[in-house]
Motif scaffolding. Structure first.
Motif, mmCIF file in Angstrom:
data_model
loop_
_atom_site.group_PDB
_atom_site.id
_atom_site.type_symbol
_atom_site.label_atom_id
_atom_site.label_comp_id
_atom_site.label_asym_id
_atom_site.label_seq_id
_atom_site.Cartn_x
_atom_site.Cartn_y
_atom_site.Cartn_z
ATOM 1 N N ARG A 228 0.865 -1.036 -0.040
ATOM 2 C CA ARG A 228 -0.012 -0.083 -0.044
ATOM 3 C C ARG A 228 0.884 1.163 -0.050
ATOM 4 N NH1 ARG A 228 -2.617 -2.997 4.235
ATOM 5 N NH2 ARG A 228 -1.649 -1.645 5.803
ATOM 6 N N PHE A 229 2.127 1.037 0.189
ATOM 7 C CA PHE A 229 2.923 2.029 0.430
ATOM 8 C C PHE A 229 3.441 2.686 -1.028
ATOM 9 C CE2 PHE A 229 7.713 3.302 0.259
ATOM 10 C CZ PHE A 229 7.559 4.480 1.015
ATOM 11 N N HIS A 365 10.552 0.636 -6.645
ATOM 12 C CA HIS A 365 9.315 0.431 -5.908
ATOM 13 C C HIS A 365 8.359 0.199 -6.929
ATOM 14 C CE1 HIS A 365 5.912 0.077 -3.095
ATOM 15 N NE2 HIS A 365 6.873 -0.360 -2.281
ATOM 16 N N SER A 366 7.430 -0.904 -7.009
ATOM 17 C CA SER A 366 6.517 -1.169 -7.993
ATOM 18 C C SER A 366 5.557 0.073 -7.884
ATOM 19 C CB SER A 366 5.772 -2.284 -7.575
ATOM 20 O OG SER A 366 4.905 -2.222 -6.149
ATOM 21 N N SER A 367 5.479 0.899 -6.958
ATOM 22 C CA SER A 367 4.578 1.912 -6.986
ATOM 23 C C SER A 367 4.779 3.125 -7.829
ATOM 24 C CB SER A 367 4.280 2.626 -5.480
ATOM 25 O OG SER A 367 5.407 3.083 -4.900
ATOM 26 N N VAL A 368 6.063 3.227 -7.991
ATOM 27 C CA VAL A 368 6.648 4.466 -8.976
ATOM 28 C C VAL A 368 7.140 3.666 -10.142
ATOM 29 C CG1 VAL A 368 6.817 6.048 -7.392
ATOM 30 C CG2 VAL A 368 8.731 4.359 -7.488
ATOM 31 N N ARG A 369 6.871 2.685 -10.633
ATOM 32 C CA ARG A 369 7.714 1.826 -11.760
ATOM 33 C C ARG A 369 7.305 2.483 -13.122
ATOM 34 N NH1 ARG A 369 7.049 -4.081 -11.071
ATOM 35 N NH2 ARG A 369 8.804 -3.624 -9.514
ATOM 36 N N ALA A 370 6.241 2.962 -13.169
ATOM 37 C CA ALA A 370 6.123 3.950 -14.417
ATOM 38 C C ALA A 370 6.954 5.389 -14.554
ATOM 39 C CB ALA A 370 4.500 4.392 -14.833
ATOM 40 N N SER A 371 6.873 5.588 -13.402
ATOM 41 C CA SER A 371 7.721 7.057 -13.287
ATOM 42 C C SER A 371 9.363 6.417 -13.443
ATOM 43 C CB SER A 371 7.653 7.738 -11.936
ATOM 44 O OG SER A 371 6.359 7.908 -12.016
#
Length: 445
Positions: A228-229, A365-371
């Motif tokens: 969730r992070f 981290h997967s939460s910023v992978r597109a970035s």
């Protein structure tokens, strides 16, 4: 037996809960196929210009540097806008962002078809670049989200190879259409294809279905809290191994970008081929670039099964092979031997794309992978796709195209230095990523 089967279905390979009722083995490949198709359209719209360089040069009396600017303006806008647009896509929705991008570059390609002078064409190409800016980074992040990490180098290389395959189609079809119907119809055909593909993508790919097929992080650090992070944007630039991957990946695209942009003109000038035949000859070279990205990605995943750091070594090797073959090839006179060496060099010219993208994906981290992929795309465009063709255009005005091309492969030396540094810093990069996941606050959303 029924009980054990139901338990297996509820638990993933990494011990995390699976979603058996909603996952399909086919859907991730449908997502890949549609995203790949739009990437083909992206590069067909971008590279069709290279096929009509001789026609524009004659009709509008353009210098090589002006022709190069029409190519580089697209890559420049991609380099400048990829990161902010990727950050926006991570928050606004990747599917929605991809649809808007594809519509914009297709409409802008139609504007190229009606341009009446260099300035109007430059403005239309500017808009093409704005539309294409974050497609590669957001598209690959979307694809990787529904596939296991063991396939990431193969998928990354294959997806990025879509740029070469799209360039092949754009150059070959664009040259043929231009000779028979006029160069304006070359742009129009690419635009119509893009609009048809985006309609199909919109009908089949949704955020909800992607969420149903999302693959959880395999790392032990991927706790429910860390899933969730949302990692801070600064984490994209504080991991030294990732920085080396950005730089090495961007520099290895320098010469590959030159092959994409200038090979039609090379065959037109030095092999005395008409624009349509020069486009077909160049398409073979560009096809080898794309095939190499796929093949090198597959080889890299196999080499990295036991030791992931071997992916760095594979990237270094691919750069070295291309450096040697292209340096010798462009120094030779026109001959079959020259074509063989150029073909081998082209095959490995962008072979490091898959390994570097896999390293970026594995160390962020997967939460910023597109970035993260957006940052890699920035490097690929500013250091490679934008810089390479433009620098060669300027040098060609002074040294001739052959003399300029002879200097291009030496940029691989800088790419190799960056990749060697990344290999050495990889353990530190893993510690940085683990510390980031461990620091995820339980209440983070």
């Amino acid at each position: 037996m029924a009980t054990s089967t139901s338990v297996a279905e509820r638990v993933g390979d990494d011990g995390s809960p699976a979603r058996p009722s909603t996952r399909s083995r086919k859907y991730p490949w449908i997502v890949f196929a549609l995203a790949f198709g739009l990437l083909l359209s992206d590069y067909m719209s971008r590279q069709v210009l290279s096929a009509i360089f001789p026609l524009l040069k004659a009709e509008w009396s353009l210098a090589d540097s002006q022709l190069a600017s029409l190519t580089s303006i697209v890559a420049l806008m991609v380099g400048l806008l990829t990161l902010p647009l990727s950050l926006l896509a991570d928050r606004w929705g990747r599917v929605r962002s991809l649809i808007v991008m594809a519509v914009l570059w297709s409409v802008a390609t139609l504007l190229c078809a009606v341009a009446t002078n260099y300035e109007q064409m430059l403005g239309a190409r500017f808009l093409v670049g704005v539309g294409e800016a974050a497609y590669g980074s957001v598209g690959i992040a979307l694809v990787l989200s529904v596939f296991a990490p063991r396939l990431h180098a193969t998928l990354s290389g294959s997806f990025m190879a879509g740029g070469s395959f799209g360039s092949v189609l754009g150059v070959a079809l664009g040259g043929a259409i231009a000779v028979h119907l006029g160069w304006r119809w070359s742009f129009a055909a690419m635009a119509v294809l893009g609009l048809l593909l985006v309609a199909l993508f919109r009908a089949l790919v949704t955020e909800d279905r992607l969420a149903q097929h999302a693959v959880d992080e395999p790392e032990s650090a991927a706790t429910p809290q860390s899933r969730r992070f949302r990692a801070p944007v600064s984490s994209l630039f504080t991991n030294p191994a990732v920085l080396c991957a950005y730089i090495g990946g961007g520099l290895q695209m320098f010469t590959a970008a030159i092959l994409l942009a200038w090979m039609p003109s090379f065959f037109n000038r030095y092999y005395d081929l008409a624009p349509d035949k020069a486009g077909v000859a160049a398409a073979v070279i560009i096809l080898l670039v794309g095939s190499g990205m796929v093949g090198c990605g597959i080889v890299t995943d196999r080499l990295g099964r036991g030791d992931i750091t071997r992916k760095w070594q594979a990237a270094i090797g691919f750069c070295g092979i291309s450096l040697v073959c292209l340096t010798i090839g462009f120094s030779m006179e026109t001959s079959t031997a020259q074509l063989v060496l150029l073909g081998i060099g082209a095959f490995f010219s962008a072979g490091s794309s898959g390994p570097t993208a896999a390293m970026v994906a594995n160390l962020t981290h997967s939460s910023v992978r597109a970035s993260a992929m957006g940052t890699l795309t920035v490097a690929n465009n500013l250091l490679g796709l934008a810089l390479g063709p433009f620098v060669i255009g300027i040098l060609a005005d002074h040294l001739g195209l052959r003399g300029a091309l002879q200097l291009a492969p030496f940029v691989y030396i800088l790419a190799i230095v960056a990749l060697v540094a990344g290999r050495r810093l990889h353990p530190l990069g893993l510690r940085k990523l683990a510390a980031l996941g461990a620091g995820a606050p339980p209440q983070a959303a």
